[in-house]
Design an enzyme around this catalytic site. Structure first.
Site, PDB file in Angstrom:
ATOM      1  N   SER A   1       0.858  -1.190   0.000  1.00  0.00           N
ATOM      2  CA  SER A   1       0.000   0.000   0.000  1.00  0.00           C
ATOM      3  C   SER A   1       0.884   1.225   0.000  1.00  0.00           C
ATOM      4  O   SER A   1       2.016   1.195   0.504  1.00  0.00           O
ATOM      5  CB  SER A   1      -0.895   0.006   1.243  1.00  0.00           C
ATOM      6  OG  SER A   1      -1.533   1.268   1.405  1.00  0.00           O
TER       7      SER A   1
ATOM      8  N   TYR B   1      -1.238  -0.668  10.059  1.00  0.00           N
ATOM      9  CA  TYR B   1      -1.366  -0.958   8.627  1.00  0.00           C
ATOM     10  C   TYR B   1      -0.170  -0.404   7.855  1.00  0.00           C
ATOM     11  O   TYR B   1       0.452  -1.105   7.054  1.00  0.00           O
ATOM     12  CB  TYR B   1      -2.673  -0.350   8.111  1.00  0.00           C
ATOM     13  CG  TYR B   1      -2.962  -0.628   6.655  1.00  0.00           C
ATOM     14  CD1 TYR B   1      -3.379  -1.894   6.239  1.00  0.00           C
ATOM     15  CD2 TYR B   1      -2.845   0.377   5.699  1.00  0.00           C
ATOM     16  CE1 TYR B   1      -3.653  -2.150   4.899  1.00  0.00           C
ATOM     17  CE2 TYR B   1      -3.120   0.137   4.369  1.00  0.00           C
ATOM     18  CZ  TYR B   1      -3.527  -1.129   3.965  1.00  0.00           C
ATOM     19  OH  TYR B   1      -3.797  -1.385   2.637  1.00  0.00           O
TER      20      TYR B   1
ATOM     21  N   LYS C   1       2.816  -2.743   6.038  1.00  0.00           N
ATOM     22  CA  LYS C   1       2.952  -2.598   4.589  1.00  0.00           C
ATOM     23  C   LYS C   1       4.359  -2.126   4.222  1.00  0.00           C
ATOM     24  O   LYS C   1       4.891  -2.501   3.172  1.00  0.00           O
ATOM     25  CB  LYS C   1       1.895  -1.642   4.049  1.00  0.00           C
ATOM     26  CG  LYS C   1       0.468  -2.194   4.117  1.00  0.00           C
ATOM     27  CD  LYS C   1       0.337  -3.544   3.411  1.00  0.00           C
ATOM     28  CE  LYS C   1      -1.111  -3.985   3.296  1.00  0.00           C
ATOM     29  NZ  LYS C   1      -1.236  -5.344   2.685  1.00  0.00           N
TER      30      LYS C   1
END
Length: 249
Positions: free
Chosen positions: A139, A152, A156
Site C-alpha cells: 500500500s 497498517y 505494509k
C-alpha cells in the site's frame, strides 16, 4: 504484448473480492490455472464461478491465512491440484487500523506473516519448476506516514522491505519478486465503499487528494500484477510500484 502466461500455475491469496479477485481473474483470462483462498465460503464460491468462465482450471479453498496450519494446508493442496506453482500473489490484509494490541496483531498475522509463510511454500515449488514470480500487494501507506492506521502502514512498509530481500535472495533460483503499492481503490463492499456510506467527509477528502479526481479500480491494480507475474516483466525484480493515480503527489 505476449505475456506468456498460458499454462502457468498461479496462487492468489485473499481473492474472493476486490483487488485479489481482479488479479485472479486477470491471470485466468490469460490462460493460467488459478487457485484462490478466502475466509468465507459464499464469497469463495462466487469468485471461483467467475474465474471458471475463462475455461481454465480453478481451485478454491476456505482458509484463514492468519492460521499457520490452515495456510500451509491450503498451499499444499493448491500445489497438488495445480501440479506445481509458477506464480504467487499475496493479497490479503487484516486492515489493522487501531494503535493497540488487536490492531497490531491483525497486521502482523495477516499482512506480514501470512505473506512470509505463503512465500516459503511457493518458493519450494518454484524451485522445482525452475523459476517463478511473486507479487506482493502492499500500500502507499507503507511509503509514507499512516496517521489514521499506524499498524497498517508499518506492516505494509515491512512488505516493501521484504520484497527487496527476497528479490536479491531468490534471483539465483530464477524467481522474481515485486510489490505493488495501491492507493485508494474503490470496490463494492470494500473499505472505501464503507467510508462513502458511513464517513462521507473522509471519502470526499481522499477523492479530492487524487489528481485524477476519482479512486482507482481493482482492475487497474490487477493489470499491473498480471504484467509483473508474466514473462513480459522478465527483467523486473525487487521493485515496488505505486498504483495510485498520483495520490502521493
Amino acid at each position: 504484448m505476449k505475456l506468456g502466461l498460458k499454462g502457468k500455475r498461479a496462487i492468489v491469496t485473499g481473492a474472493s473480492r476486490g483487488i485479489g479477485l481482479a488479479i485472479a481473474d486477470g491471470l485466468a483470462s490469460e490462460g493460467c490455472a488459478v487457485s484462490i483462498c478466502a475466509r468465507g465460503q459464499k464469497g469463495l464460491d462466487a469468485a471461483t464461478a467467475q474465474l471458471a468462465r475463462h475455461g481454465g482450471q480453478v481451485h478454491g479453498q476456505t482458509t484463514d491465512v492468519a492460521d499457520k496450519t490452515a495456510l500451509e494446508s491450503y498451499m499444499d493442496a493448491a500445489a497438488a491440484v495445480l501440479g506445481g506453482v509458477d506464480i504467487l500473489v499475496n493479497n490479503p490484509s487484516g486492515f489493522g487500523r487501531t494503535d493497540d494490541e488487536e490492531g497490531w496483531q491483525k497486521g502482523l498475522d495477516v499482512d506480514l506473516m501470512a505473506l512470509v509463510r505463503a512465500s516459503w511454500k511457493a518458493v519450494a515449488e518454484m524451485r522445482k519448476a525452475g523459476g517463478g514470480a511473486i507479487v506482493h500487494i502492499s500500500s502507499i501507506s507503507g511509503l509514507t506516514s499512516s496517521a489514521r492506521t499506524p499498524p497498517y502502514g508499518a506492516v505494509k512498509a515491512a512488505v516493501i522491505q521484504y520484497t527487496l530481500t527476497q528479490a536479491l535472495d531468490l534471483a539465483k533460483d530464477n524467481i522474481r519478486v515485486n510489490c505493488i503499492a495501491p492507493g485508494s481503490i474503490y470496490f463494492e463492499g470494500g473499505t472505501w465503499d464503507d467510508a462513502r456510506q458511513n464517513n462521507p467527509a473522509l471519502y470526499e477528502s481522499i477523492v479530492a487528494s487524487i489528481p485524477f479526481g476519482r479512486m482507482g479500480e481493482a482492475e487497474e491494480v490487477a493489470n499491473l500484477a498480471v504484467y509483473l507475474a508474466s514473462d513480459a516483466a522478465s527483467w523486473v525484480t525487487g521493485q515496488t510500484i505505486a498504483a495510485d493515480g498520483g495520490q502521493m503527489l
